[in-house]
Motif scaffolding. Structure first.
Motif, PDB file in Angstrom:
ATOM      1  N   THR A 186      -4.795  79.694  53.171  1.00 14.70           N
ATOM      2  CA  THR A 186      -3.561  80.202  52.565  1.00 14.70           C
ATOM      3  C   THR A 186      -3.275  79.361  51.323  1.00 14.70           C
ATOM      4  O   THR A 186      -3.463  78.141  51.339  1.00 14.70           O
ATOM      5  CB  THR A 186      -2.357  80.076  53.523  1.00 14.70           C
ATOM      6  N   ASN A 187      -2.873  80.050  50.254  1.00 14.48           N
ATOM      7  CA  ASN A 187      -2.617  79.364  48.978  1.00 14.48           C
ATOM      8  C   ASN A 187      -1.214  79.719  48.491  1.00 14.48           C
ATOM      9  O   ASN A 187      -0.988  80.815  47.988  1.00 14.48           O
ATOM     10  CB  ASN A 187      -3.666  79.800  47.936  1.00 14.48           C
ATOM     11  N   ASN A 188      -0.280  78.770  48.641  1.00 15.37           N
ATOM     12  CA  ASN A 188       1.088  79.023  48.163  1.00 15.37           C
ATOM     13  C   ASN A 188       1.289  78.414  46.785  1.00 15.37           C
ATOM     14  O   ASN A 188       2.365  77.901  46.476  1.00 15.37           O
ATOM     15  CB  ASN A 188       2.115  78.423  49.155  1.00 15.37           C
ATOM     16  N   GLY A 189       0.194  78.355  46.031  1.00 16.89           N
ATOM     17  CA  GLY A 189       0.324  77.840  44.659  1.00 16.89           C
ATOM     18  C   GLY A 189      -0.126  76.388  44.577  1.00 16.89           C
ATOM     19  O   GLY A 189      -1.287  76.118  44.267  1.00 16.89           O
ATOM     20  N   THR A 190       0.778  75.460  44.927  1.00 19.55           N
ATOM     21  CA  THR A 190       0.370  74.042  44.839  1.00 19.55           C
ATOM     22  C   THR A 190       0.151  73.441  46.224  1.00 19.55           C
ATOM     23  O   THR A 190      -0.145  72.250  46.350  1.00 19.55           O
ATOM     24  CB  THR A 190       1.466  73.230  44.132  1.00 19.55           C
ATOM     25  N   GLU A 191       0.334  74.222  47.262  1.00 16.27           N
ATOM     26  CA  GLU A 191       0.041  73.688  48.603  1.00 16.27           C
ATOM     27  C   GLU A 191      -0.305  74.852  49.530  1.00 16.27           C
ATOM     28  O   GLU A 191      -0.120  76.022  49.156  1.00 16.27           O
ATOM     29  CB  GLU A 191       1.204  72.845  49.142  1.00 16.27           C
ATOM     30  N   GLU A 232     -10.368  74.564  66.965  1.00 11.28           N
ATOM     31  CA  GLU A 232      -9.706  75.157  65.788  1.00 11.28           C
ATOM     32  C   GLU A 232      -8.860  74.065  65.151  1.00 11.28           C
ATOM     33  O   GLU A 232      -8.160  73.320  65.859  1.00 11.28           O
ATOM     34  CB  GLU A 232      -8.813  76.339  66.191  1.00 11.28           C
ATOM     35  N   ARG A 233      -8.973  73.889  63.828  1.00  6.80           N
ATOM     36  CA  ARG A 233      -8.154  72.886  63.133  1.00  6.80           C
ATOM     37  C   ARG A 233      -7.392  73.575  62.000  1.00  6.80           C
ATOM     38  O   ARG A 233      -7.908  74.504  61.371  1.00  6.80           O
ATOM     39  CB  ARG A 233      -9.026  71.788  62.492  1.00  6.80           C
ATOM     40  N   THR A 234      -6.187  73.101  61.776  1.00  7.87           N
ATOM     41  CA  THR A 234      -5.426  73.545  60.594  1.00  7.87           C
ATOM     42  C   THR A 234      -5.275  72.338  59.679  1.00  7.87           C
ATOM     43  O   THR A 234      -4.701  71.316  60.091  1.00  7.87           O
ATOM     44  CB  THR A 234      -4.046  74.083  60.992  1.00  7.87           C
ATOM     45  N   ILE A 235      -5.834  72.433  58.495  1.00  7.29           N
ATOM     46  CA  ILE A 235      -5.787  71.333  57.527  1.00  7.29           C
ATOM     47  C   ILE A 235      -4.796  71.714  56.422  1.00  7.29           C
ATOM     48  O   ILE A 235      -4.905  72.789  55.827  1.00  7.29           O
ATOM     49  CB  ILE A 235      -7.182  71.094  56.921  1.00  7.29           C
ATOM     50  N   SER A 236      -3.844  70.823  56.181  1.00 10.11           N
ATOM     51  CA  SER A 236      -2.907  71.103  55.072  1.00 10.11           C
ATOM     52  C   SER A 236      -3.479  70.574  53.763  1.00 10.11           C
ATOM     53  O   SER A 236      -4.234  69.601  53.789  1.00 10.11           O
ATOM     54  CB  SER A 236      -1.574  70.400  55.316  1.00 10.11           C
ATOM     55  N   TRP A 237      -3.159  71.238  52.686  1.00  9.33           N
ATOM     56  CA  TRP A 237      -3.617  70.749  51.365  1.00  9.33           C
ATOM     57  C   TRP A 237      -2.477  70.818  50.357  1.00  9.33           C
ATOM     58  O   TRP A 237      -1.524  71.558  50.534  1.00  9.33           O
ATOM     59  CB  TRP A 237      -4.827  71.539  50.867  1.00  9.33           C
ATOM     60  N   LYS A 238      -2.572  69.971  49.331  1.00  4.42           N
ATOM     61  CA  LYS A 238      -1.640  70.061  48.214  1.00  4.42           C
ATOM     62  C   LYS A 238      -2.393  69.687  46.949  1.00  4.42           C
ATOM     63  O   LYS A 238      -3.326  68.882  46.988  1.00  4.42           O
ATOM     64  CB  LYS A 238      -0.416  69.156  48.418  1.00  4.42           C
ATOM     65  N   SER A 239      -2.004  70.324  45.877  1.00  6.72           N
ATOM     66  CA  SER A 239      -2.708  70.060  44.618  1.00  6.72           C
ATOM     67  C   SER A 239      -1.926  69.051  43.788  1.00  6.72           C
ATOM     68  O   SER A 239      -0.702  69.144  43.702  1.00  6.72           O
ATOM     69  CB  SER A 239      -2.845  71.354  43.818  1.00  6.72           C
ATOM     70  N   HIS A 240      -2.625  68.077  43.175  1.00  2.00           N
ATOM     71  CA  HIS A 240      -1.914  67.173  42.269  1.00  2.00           C
ATOM     72  C   HIS A 240      -2.225  67.556  40.823  1.00  2.00           C
ATOM     73  O   HIS A 240      -2.042  66.786  39.901  1.00  2.00           O
ATOM     74  CB  HIS A 240      -2.255  65.711  42.573  1.00  2.00           C
ATOM     75  N   LYS A 241      -2.692  68.815  40.686  1.00  2.00           N
ATOM     76  CA  LYS A 241      -2.974  69.323  39.324  1.00  2.00           C
ATOM     77  C   LYS A 241      -2.339  70.690  39.136  1.00  2.00           C
ATOM     78  O   LYS A 241      -2.926  71.589  38.558  1.00  2.00           O
ATOM     79  CB  LYS A 241      -4.485  69.402  39.112  1.00  2.00           C
ATOM     80  N   LEU A 266      -3.047  75.970  42.149  1.00  2.00           N
ATOM     81  CA  LEU A 266      -4.490  75.978  42.439  1.00  2.00           C
ATOM     82  C   LEU A 266      -5.057  77.362  42.142  1.00  2.00           C
ATOM     83  O   LEU A 266      -4.676  78.338  42.756  1.00  2.00           O
ATOM     84  CB  LEU A 266      -4.762  75.633  43.904  1.00  2.00           C
ATOM     85  N   LYS A 267      -5.972  77.397  41.174  1.00  2.03           N
ATOM     86  CA  LYS A 267      -6.554  78.700  40.794  1.00  2.03           C
ATOM     87  C   LYS A 267      -7.926  78.865  41.457  1.00  2.03           C
ATOM     88  O   LYS A 267      -8.315  79.940  41.836  1.00  2.03           O
ATOM     89  CB  LYS A 267      -6.710  78.757  39.259  1.00  2.03           C
ATOM     90  N   GLU A 268      -8.636  77.771  41.654  1.00  4.27           N
ATOM     91  CA  GLU A 268     -10.010  77.919  42.172  1.00  4.27           C
ATOM     92  C   GLU A 268     -10.017  78.028  43.693  1.00  4.27           C
ATOM     93  O   GLU A 268      -9.042  77.699  44.352  1.00  4.27           O
ATOM     94  CB  GLU A 268     -10.875  76.718  41.721  1.00  4.27           C
ATOM     95  N   GLU A 269     -11.130  78.509  44.210  1.00  2.00           N
ATOM     96  CA  GLU A 269     -11.295  78.685  45.655  1.00  2.00           C
ATOM     97  C   GLU A 269     -11.521  77.319  46.309  1.00  2.00           C
ATOM     98  O   GLU A 269     -12.208  76.464  45.739  1.00  2.00           O
ATOM     99  CB  GLU A 269     -12.545  79.577  45.877  1.00  2.00           C
ATOM    100  N   ILE A 270     -10.941  77.082  47.457  1.00  2.00           N
ATOM    101  CA  ILE A 270     -11.236  75.850  48.209  1.00  2.00           C
ATOM    102  C   ILE A 270     -12.575  76.058  48.910  1.00  2.00           C
ATOM    103  O   ILE A 270     -12.775  77.043  49.612  1.00  2.00           O
ATOM    104  CB  ILE A 270     -10.125  75.550  49.238  1.00  2.00           C
TER     105      ILE A 270
END
Ligand code: BMA
Length: 848
Positions: A785-790, A825-834, A837-841
């Motif tokens: 899931t991509n909510n923009g910056t996280e 099953e794991r849920t990993i949270s992410w956040k962008s410091h740039k 996020l436009k590119e695919e993880i």
């Protein structure tokens, strides 16, 4: 501004006045010299002149790159084309008019940082001692009285001339060459960022410039120069405080002084009025103080101490504030009684603290370019790793106020080396010795109020290679000069004359005593690599722990081409090497060799070839934390060498030059969880220990299993509840080694998993080399899931997921490079410091 606030403001002003705390204008006027300047460069024989714009604070390399006179110094081997500025003379010039009525009785010009050898001229007149350079030390702020005969209301021209370091170091280095690491003859004589003379992780970049802010300040003959506050004694509900105020008062301009201490919610917890004097000292008590604790142990409340000077007519002449916090710090050093061993444990507010963290180096060879955002990014990464201890290494720079403020806000404890490293220095020359002590005095007064600061250290590694009973470079100088200065200016903290240091009669760098600089990096890796890591990770206080690995491919290709990845020269060029460790392999080749020994051979430049050299760093750092923390408080801390990078490299750092987390960071982060499981072999048993950094007893649900990697039913399973005592380590289970080995074979893994309040940890054990364990093909099921910056990444793994790793440029994950059990099953949270996020993880694993 909304209505409520308006009224709030009115109330505050009334309160201030009621408390007699000034809301009135301060008579001191400041004229900043930062911003645009003209820059002129002269080549050594003055046959060539370059004219360009300059930005202050700044250094000439940044201006030359911006104006296209040098290429990107960090791309491939462009650094070769960026060495010539070192040999040129650089003149900064600025023309300015002063604001009306600016000039008052006492006017000072101030430069917070001049790199390095410089003279200053105002309207053609030399500022400062006519027979001496204005600056000879990049670290020493410069100020000079220009009240008379320098300035005029309009059309002022100021010029700062920077001379090549060779002009001052060449002769000295020839007359008395001083040997030192990385063999640069000038380095010992030049008070500037030592690492940019070339080190085993950064290229040579000798620059010049007005690298910190500059201004002209106009006073009404009075100013508060220095404030010092510290906690003498602390009990649960009372803090015994000490305050000192140093001022300069000319012509008895100031009649009264007001001091007050405010907590971060604005409450005034102490205030005092007194007749103005150049030295004022007070002791006082604070009831129910808000106590500053390190990250992971408690809050980090801050206070502001302010001092104000007033004229007879009640006019405010000058005010000064410093950020501070309430805490006490000691270093507990208990001898083992065998004349060799002694512990070294930080005690904060009476509590022993396990110190987990890393070493800090300058975040750029051109520190003026390091922005507040970059500091925020790096120091948040530090905090989010679960780290609480940072060592500012003695070969870089003394850091900025922004850095210290953020460390205080994030609960990061800091030890400060004085800027001397791996080298003898000419302290027998009175000029040099005096300059050094002046530098130290300025730095101590600037940093001593910060709650983060926990202890001072004389230098980095001048003690290395010596026994405690030996005499080594600067031992005498620190003992007889620096130590008394430290005791006078900051009696609230310990000063250690060097690092490493201990009582082991054999060596200052001992795993048995005090702090040590070592790690398994230079040890050949074989089937018993876990044992080797364990043996090299048992230091009492490991202030430098050596491990190394590659950053993600995405970062590598920001400073080299795909082709370079395969050939290796540019990798070597950026990684640099440490010739003193022997073993015949460069640092980069050692990582390649160790990774292929443990994880298998892969084609140079391929994804797996990069990934195994990343993962080596993960595994060694995780095992290091297990080994050191299971011995808690025999071992009281581990600081990785090193936290950040000064330029794009692929070696020691946990966070790469671009601010991205390396696998080594994730391994250290996993090993820094509040409670971890740690395995070790003891005789014919494998033992699991739980080590807790939580300050209360912790109820833990534990499970130990032998899990086949193909997902078959576990071959062994034991679950149990255990309470891990507060701030301690406890062995919880012993298993017969040979039986475990039999059950494991080469297609199963021994796992210890623990869950506790909102925490979790897992530790793995396999027998022999990791590459010999069989992991069947496994297709991960991934939902992003991509909510923009996280956002988050949900991963399902039908069979064993081997080294599951996630990557996107500028993205931080709350876990990475982890193992997944069959069916997990794991849920990993992410956040962008740039930003968005436009590119695919990318989600990958080794057995896909
Ligand atoms: C120690 C540090 C640094 C060096 C590092 C890696 O010596 O103090 O000087 O970069 O090891 O070799």
């Amino acid at each position: 501004m909304v209505k409520g606030q308006k009224t709030g403001l009115t109330i505050i002003v009334i309160v201030f006045v009621a408390l007699g705390i000034s809301a009135q204008n301060n008579s001191t006027k400041v004229f900043s010299l930062d911003g645009k300047w003209e820059l002129t460069g002269y080549n050594p024989d003055k046959t060539k002149i370059l004219r360009l714009d300059a930005v202050v604070p700044g250094q000439v390399h940044s201006d030359l790159e911006r104006e296209g006179y040098i290429p990107d110094p960090f791309w491939r081997d462009n650094a070769e084309q960026c060495q010539w500025p070192e040999h040129w003379e650089w003149r900064y010039k600025k023309t300015f008019d002063l604001p009306e009525d600016f000039m008052q009785e006492w006017v000072m010009i101030q430069f917070d940082g001049l790199d390095t050898y410089a003279d200053i001229f105002i309207n053609g007149k030399k500022v400062g001692n006519p027979t001496q350079l204005a600056s000879q030390d990049m670290f020493l702020p410069f100020e000079f009285d220009v009240s008379r005969d320098f300035l005029k209301p309009i059309g002022n021209v100021i010029e700062v001339r920077f001379y090549p370091i060779a002009k001052y170091a060449d002769f000295k280095s020839k007359v008395k060459p001083l040997r030192g690491a990385f063999e640069d003859p000038y380095r010992p004589y030049v008070r500037r960022n030592q690492s940019t003379f070339g080190w085993d992780w950064v290229h040579r970049f000798i620059s010049a410039g007005i690298w910190r802010p500059a201004r002209i300040v106009s006073y009404k003959n009075a100013r508060v120069d220095n404030l010092f506050i510290y906690t003498k004694k602390l009990t649960e509900n009372r803090a015994d405080m000490h305050v000192e105020i140093e001022s300069t008062i000319k012509e008895s301009a100031a009649k009264s002084a007001k001091m007050y201490l405010k907590s971060d919610d604005g409450t005034v917890v102490w205030q005092k009025e007194a007749a103005a004097a150049e030295e004022l000292k007070f002791g006082f008590l604070i009831e129910n103080p808000k106590i500053w604790w390190p990250n992971g142990v408690g809050e980090h409340p801050l206070y502001n101490l302010t001092a104000e000077l007033y004229a007879e007519n009640g006019k405010l002449l000058h005010t000064k504030s410093v950020l501070t916090g309430i805490k006490t710090v000691e270093i507990e050093e208990i001898e083992d009684g065998d004349g060799t061993g002694s512990s070294m444990t930080l005690v904060i507010n009476g509590e022993r603290i396990y110190a987990k963290g890393a070493n800090w180096v300058p975040a750029s060879p051109f520190p003026a370019t390091v922005t507040e955002d970059k500091y925020e990014l790096l120091l948040s990464q530090f905090q989010e790793a679960g780290f609480n201890m940072m060592r500012i290494w003695g070969g870089g720079i003394y850091e900025s106020e922004t850095f210290w403020k953020k460390c205080a806000e994030k609960g990061i404890m800091v030890s400060q080396d004085m800027m001397l490293a791996c080298q003898n220095y000419p302290v027998d020359e009175s000029g040099f010795a005096q300059l050094l002590l002046k530098e130290f005095e300025a730095i101590i007064k600037k940093q001593r109020n910060y709650p983060s600061l926990v202890f001072w250290v004389g230098d980095n590694e001048l003690s290395l290679g010596h026994k405690p009973s030996d005499d080594w470079p600067l031992k005498g100088f620190h003992t007889h000069k620096t130590a008394p200065l430290m005791a006078k200016l900051d009696p609230s903290r310990l000063f250690r004359i060097s690092s490493p240091l201990g009582i082991d009669p054999e060596t200052n760098n001992s795993l048995k005593s005090g702090d040590s600089h070592t790690g398994p990096l230079y040890q050949p890796k074989k089937a018993d690599y876990r044992k080797v890591v364990d043996e090299f990770s048992c230091g009492r206080f490991m202030s430098e722990y050596f491990s190394s690995g590659l950053p993600p491919r995405g970062s590598l290709l920001k400073f080299m081409t795909q082709e370079d990845l395969i050939t290796g020269e540019i990798m070597e060029y950026h990684t640099k090497d440490n010739p003193y460790h022997g073993g015949g392999l460069t640092l980069y080749r050692r990582v390649t060799k160790d990774a292929s020994t443990l994880y298998g051979e892969y084609e140079a430049g391929s994804d797996m070839w990069v990934s195994i050299q990343e993962y080596l760093h993960y595994e060694l750092n995780r095992l290091a934390m297990e080994a050191n923390r299971r011995r808690k408080f025999y071992s009281s801390g581990l600081n990785f060498w090193m936290f950040n990078d000064q330029w794009p490299a692929s070696g020691w750092s946990l966070i790469d030059y671009y601010g991205d987390r390396k696998a080594g960071y994730y391994g250290a982060m996993a090993g820094s969880r509040p409670v971890i499981a740690a395995s070790h072999i003891e005789g014919d048993e494998i033992v699991w220990t739980l080590s807790s950094d939580k300050m209360e007893d912790t109820k833990v649900k534990a499970k130990v299993i032998i899990q086949p990697t193909n997902g078959d039913k576990t071959k062994y399973e034991k679950t149990f509840n255990v309470t891990v005592p507060a701030n301690a380590a406890r062995e919880v289970i012993h298993l017969p080694l040979n039986e475990v080995k039999k059950e494991l074979g080469n297609d199963a893994v021994l796992v210890c998993e623990i869950n506790y309040d909102n925490g979790y940890d897992r530790s793995y054990w396999t027998f022999g080399l990791p590459k010999d364990v069989v992991y069947p093909k496994n297709q991960l099921d991934v939902k992003i899931t991509n909510n923009g910056t996280e956002g988050s990444v949900i991963i399902k793994s039908p069979k064993w997921g081997r080294v599951v790793n996630l990557y996107a440029d500028g993205v931080d994950f709350d876990d990475n490079y982890f193992e997944m059990l069959p069916g997990e099953e794991r849920t990993i949270s992410w956040k962008s410091h740039k930003g968005e996020l436009k590119e695919e993880i990318k989600v990958a694993s080794w057995n896909e």
